[in-house]
Design an enzyme around this catalytic site. Structure first.
Site, PDB file in Angstrom:
ATOM      1  N   GLU A 100       0.127  -1.151   5.548  1.00  0.00           N
ATOM      2  CA  GLU A 100       1.337  -0.468   5.954  1.00  0.00           C
ATOM      3  C   GLU A 100       1.093   0.496   6.643  1.00  0.00           C
ATOM      4  O   GLU A 100       1.686   1.509   7.419  1.00  0.00           O
ATOM      5  CB  GLU A 100       2.277  -1.150   5.822  1.00  0.00           C
ATOM      6  CG  GLU A 100       3.791  -0.996   6.771  1.00  0.00           C
ATOM      7  CD  GLU A 100       4.205   1.151   6.702  1.00  0.00           C
ATOM      8  OE1 GLU A 100       4.880   0.646   7.509  1.00  0.00           O
ATOM      9  OE2 GLU A 100       3.760   1.283   5.979  1.00  0.00           O
ATOM     10  N   ASP A 122       1.091  -1.250  -0.237  1.00  0.00           N
ATOM     11  CA  ASP A 122      -0.107   0.533  -0.250  1.00  0.00           C
ATOM     12  C   ASP A 122       0.978   1.315  -0.058  1.00  0.00           C
ATOM     13  O   ASP A 122       2.076   1.081   0.185  1.00  0.00           O
ATOM     14  CB  ASP A 122      -1.007   0.146   1.005  1.00  0.00           C
ATOM     15  CG  ASP A 122      -0.110  -0.025   2.443  1.00  0.00           C
ATOM     16  OD1 ASP A 122       0.621  -0.985   2.698  1.00  0.00           O
ATOM     17  OD2 ASP A 122      -0.115   0.916   3.447  1.00  0.00           O
TER      18      ASP A 122
END
Length: 413
Positions: free
Chosen positions: A165, A100
């Site tokens: 994350e 991400d």
């Protein structure tokens, strides 16, 4: 063939991967993996591309661990645990990266399209190219070079590629460690290439506690010309900010492992109160970001802050409440003599001809989840620290150099 000769062959192979590194970055950047908190659809599409690349690389095992999430169209967030077999499976050399990204922010601040890679002056520009695709691609290149040279690493090499994350890791590494507690072992070498410095010498082994606080001060609104009829919440909050600055004197220990070597207590965000100049505000909201050395507990700091709040309440007749948007007590540090630290120091010396130095940082990284679970993880990469900035870039030479470091660690006996 001697180990140094084997590594030299692998390093030369990686030197020839410049175009491939750019192509990997281009393909990954074109799929913006944004979490639902950032109005995104998650990482499923990007994970599909990554699995395609991993199959091309000849991964022996590709395991997908899906964290349920009804906020995204596919209903889950994908996490990948990938293995390339080595001479021994007694331990695994793990390289952990995340899929991400954060949004690009104001597009007018970008000189290029954030989702189209541009290469200029040895730098690859685009959102996510450094955070965290540099570490991910460096892992790809390391295992590819070993495969193409027909060289088995000493131990299994694992690529852990996770979701979420950037927004807390609940659907990422935290979920993986809960769902698959047997995936990692205490003897494994765990490298997280998600922080570093520009010369590749910082091996992050410790983090400070993080305490974010939202302070809401409530008084009584009135006209600016008749302050005696109200209680100025803004004035009380300003005095509280000044009082909070004395936390620096109360919690004043110095730890040279960290940079900066002290605990920090900084007022940051300020919310709007009244819209006009001639009104005394009845409420006021500000925030503080504290990074606390592990030698202090978060509870100690919170207790002192509450004492200061009571003094302000008594002085000004206001009511102050606090909320904590983020509260992360420091994870146990990775010992400076841990195998992962020693392995990285050897590799950094060989690849960059520099001495790696174990250090602590004020920022939080996903390595904290490993450390709280009892694993000795080290955070390392060679970065210009462009994460979350407009015109984010990854230095191509750094990407290739980091791939060599990973390959060197995989070849160490």
């Amino acid at each position: 063939m001697a180990t140094n000769e084997i590594f030299a062959k692998v390093a030369r192979r990686i030197d020839g991967y410049q175009d491939l590194a750019i192509e990997y970055e281009r393909r990954l950047t074109a799929i913006p993996a944004l979490g639902p908190e950032n109005n995104g659809e998650g990482e499923v599409k990007k994970a599909a591309l990554i699995k395609e690349i991993l199959q091309e690389l000849g991964a022996d095992v590709i395991e997908e661990i899906n964290a349920p999430d009804d906020r995204v169209p596919d209903g889950y967030r994908p996490n990948l645990l990938v293995r390339f077999k080595g001479k021994s499976n007694a331990k695994t050399i793990w390289i952990m990266s995340h899929m991400d990204i954060v949004p690009p922010g104001e597009l007018k601040l970008w000189e290029t399209d954030p989702y189209e890679v541009v290469v200029k002056d040895g730098k690859i520009y685009g959102r996510g190219v450094e955070d965290n695709q540099q570490g991910m691609v460096a892992g790809f290149l390391a295992v590819r070079a070993l495969k193409e040279e027909g060289i088995l690493p000493e131990y299994d090499v694992g690529l852990a590629i996770v979701a979420d994350e950037e927004t807390g890791s609940k659907k990422g590494l935290h979920y993986v460690l809960s769902a698959r507690p047997d995936a990692f072992r205490k003897q494994d070498i765990i490298i997280v290439p998600d922080a570093g410095n520009s010369d590749g010498t910082m091996i992050e082994v410790a983090e400070k506690s993080i305490l974010w606080l939202k302070f809401t001060t409530v008084g009584k609104q009135c006209h600016g010309s008749t302050p005696e009829k109200g209680i100025n919440a803004h004035k009380a909050a300003a005095h509280l900010i000044v009082k909070l600055n004395s936390l620096y004197q109360v919690f004043d220990k110095n730890d040279p492992l960290f940079s900066p070597p002290i605990s920090t207590f900084e007022p940051t965000k300020k919310e709007a109160n009244v819209p006009n100049v001639n009104t005394i505000p009845g409420d006021d909201v500000f925030y503080m970001d504290s990074r606390i050395l592990p030698s202090y507990t978060v509870e100690e700091v919170e207790a002192k802050i509450q004492q200061m709040i009571k003094e302000i309440e008594q002085q000004f007749g206001v009511k102050v409440t606090t909320e904590s948007p983020q509260r992360e007590p420091a994870a146990p540090p990775t010992p400076v003599d841990a195998p992962v630290v020693q392995a990285l120091k050897k590799a950094i010396k060989e690849v960059y001809a520099r001495e790696g130095k174990p250090m602590g940082i004020g920022g939080g990284t996903v390595a904290a989840f490993f450390r709280r679970s009892g694993y000795h993880a080290a955070v390392w990469s060679t970065l210009d620290e462009m994460a979350h900035q407009p015109n984010e870039y990854a230095v191509l030479a750094n990407l290739l150099g980091d791939a060599k470091v990973f390959a060197h660690v995989a070849l160490q006996q």
